[in-house]
Design an enzyme around this catalytic site. Structure first.
Site, PDB file in Angstrom:
ATOM      1  N   LYS A  42       0.871  -1.185   0.000  1.00 26.50           N
ATOM      2  CA  LYS A  42       0.000   0.000   0.000  1.00 26.50           C
ATOM      3  C   LYS A  42       0.897   1.221   0.000  1.00 26.50           C
ATOM      4  CE  LYS A  42      -4.408   1.041   0.059  1.00 26.50           C
ATOM      5  NZ  LYS A  42      -5.570   0.307  -0.479  1.00 26.50           N
ATOM      6  N   ASP A  68      -6.853   4.253  -4.823  1.00 22.08           N
ATOM      7  CA  ASP A  68      -7.553   4.145  -3.535  1.00 22.08           C
ATOM      8  C   ASP A  68      -8.194   5.515  -3.311  1.00 22.08           C
ATOM      9  OD1 ASP A  68      -7.861   2.307  -1.023  1.00 22.08           O
ATOM     10  OD2 ASP A  68      -7.265   4.198  -0.150  1.00 22.08           O
TER      11      ASP A  68
END
Ligand code: NDP
Length: 449
Positions: free
Chosen positions: A122, A162
């Site tokens: 991430k 995201d």
């Protein structure tokens, strides 16, 4: 278990979101460790909570006035036991190390559940795209990639979108990667169709959430037809969750952004949802504008003095949190139950605090944690990677059918794992155990690395 969590807290001080995610997984996998002491001996958990590496870097860029701005960039390469690191980039002022580590940790298990060969990662930045011009966003993305490009690659680490990172940002990031590396490869997913994106990728997370919810309801002989649904968020995941809910005959009565929410008792129509999509994706406006246009909807601004979110305090059958982490606290969870909600299916990552999770689990309603319910997004990113490698693109129907089949398979894997380890019907345990076993076995096979 307590000893392990205490040590984890000592070595990750103040990282509350990360510790929250670790605590949930550790509680779930305890019966697995009791039955398989080999995982304890090989210190699998200790190794899983330590990222392979963390990259933190400066992102300087010029705003439209020619002034220098500086943000911080991150990439957490968490675990590559079953494939290249894979996970989104988040651009939001709240981004910090703890949030990205929790997301990367969750991603590792989620990716394992998809059955595709993807490790967990991430990244992101505390950059806020809101209120910035397209040119400013482009210059920021170019500067961000100028450092990131040396750490990613189609076989190493494949970022995606995201919060705050959609098709526009992915396009700018991809353009800069291509310029720096002089290669056209699938190093990012969530690309536009014209340069290697996959059909259904924008829809995938939301559609997958609804497919998962249908599977859960089917275990009780029910469907989504006619169900009143609370949805939070108005971004990518919320929009396509709402779209699929409408397709399945459900009624969506709320949507929100960080300033407030709308309540439409009679249900948001397809045309009204199209308006929200245009408002958010093209004009980048606020959800309050919806209530200005459609007078029968109520707009409720965020009230920081309230210790609960009134969005979760309406009569409904199902709830789909699709905005951000920890948006359902213990009081919200109690309100959901009080209002008759019998299914909570998480579109956002970790939207429920640990205490709220316990309340929902104790109530025995259908409750799906994000790492299972929203896995459709990364699954379809995995399918985008396959299409890029093969230099071809599948039809909409083909991708949607793979998405639907895999969401059913993930649901089954959760049900089976929970049953095998003694908590039937508990999707939190099921998802954590099924994901953990796959990653743990791969780590065991690869030695102490
Ligand atoms: P978007 O940026 O498209 O939308 C996010 C939505 O949530 C916006 O409406 C935003 O409002 C709201 N929001 C964001 N932060 C906050 C906050 N701190 N408080 C209140 N509202 C907030 O993001 P996505 O839809 O892509 O992501 C939503 C969630 O889903 C995240 O948890 C993400 O990690 C998760 N997710 C996303 C996937 C994907 O494929 N996109 C895949 C799997 C999970 P505003 O516009 O005002 O900021």
């Amino acid at each position: 278990m307590e000893d392990f969590l205490k040590k984890c807290e000592e070595s990750n001080p103040g990282e509350k979101e990360f510790l929250q995610a670790v605590t949930e997984v550790v509680k779930s996998v305890k019966p697995v460790l009791d039955r398989h002491p080999e995982y304890l001996k090989e210190k699998i958990l200790e190794r899983m909570v330590e990222p392979d590496r963390i990259i933190i870097f400066r992102v300087p860029w010029l705003d439209d006035k020619g002034e220098v701005q500086v943000n911080r960039g991150y990439r957490i390469q968490m675990n590559s036991a079953i494939g290249p690191y894979k996970g989104g980039l988040r651009f939001h002022p709240s981004v910090n190390l703890s949030i990205l580590k929790f997301l990367a940790f969750e991603q590792t298990f989620k990716n394992a559940l998809t059955t595709l060969p993807m490790g967990g990662g991430k990244g992101g930045s505390n950059f806020d795209p809101k209120g910035k011009s397209d040119r400013e966003v482009m210059r920021f993305c170019q500067s961000f990639m100028t450092e990131l490009f040396r750490h990613v690659g189609q076989f190493t680490d494949v970022p995606a979108g995201d919060i705050g990172v959609g098709a526009r940002e992915i396009g700018y990031l991809f353009g800069q990667y291509k310029r720096l590396q002089n290669e056209f490869v699938g190093v990012l997913t969530g690309k536009s169709l014209s340069f290697g994106g996959s059909l259904i990728r924008p829809e995938a997370t939301g559609y997958g959430v609804v497919y998962f919810a249908s599977e859960m309801l089917a275990t009780r002989g029910e469907t989504l037809e006619g169900k009143v649904c609370l949805v939070s968020g108005a971004g990518n995941v919320a929009q396509y969750t709402a779209e699929k809910l409408l397709a399945f005959g459900a009624k969506v009565v709320t949507m929100s952004d960080s300033n407030g929410y709308i309540y439409a008792e009679q249900g948001i129509t397809r045309e009204q949802l199209a308006y929200i999509m245009e408002l958010k994706n093209v004009r980048r406006g606020r959800i309050s504008e919806y209530a200005e246009k459609y007078k029968d909807a109520l707009y409720v601004p965020v009230d920081p003095a309230k210790d609960y979110n009134p969005l979760w305090d309406h009569k409904a059958d199902c709830a789909f949190p699709c905005a951000t982490q920890n948006e359902i606290n213990a009081k919200d969870a109690a309100n959901l139950l009080k209002n008759g909600v019998s299914l909570v299916c998480e579109g956002a990552n970790m939207p429920t605090v640990l205490e709220g999770v316990d309340i929902l689990l104790d109530s025995k309603i259908l409750y799906a944690p994000s790492k299972a319910a929203n896995a459709g997004g990364v699954l379809t990113s995995g399918l985008e990677m396959s299409q890029n490698s093969m230099r071809l693109s599948w039809t909409r129907e083909e991708v949607d059918s793979r998405l639907h089949t895999t969401m059913k398979a993930i649901h089954k894997a959760c049900v089976n794992a929970a049953e095998t380890y003694g908590t039937p019907g508990n999707y939190v345990d099921g998802a954590n155990i099924a994901g953990f076993l796959k990653v743990a076995d791969a780590m065991m096979a690869q030695g102490i690395v």
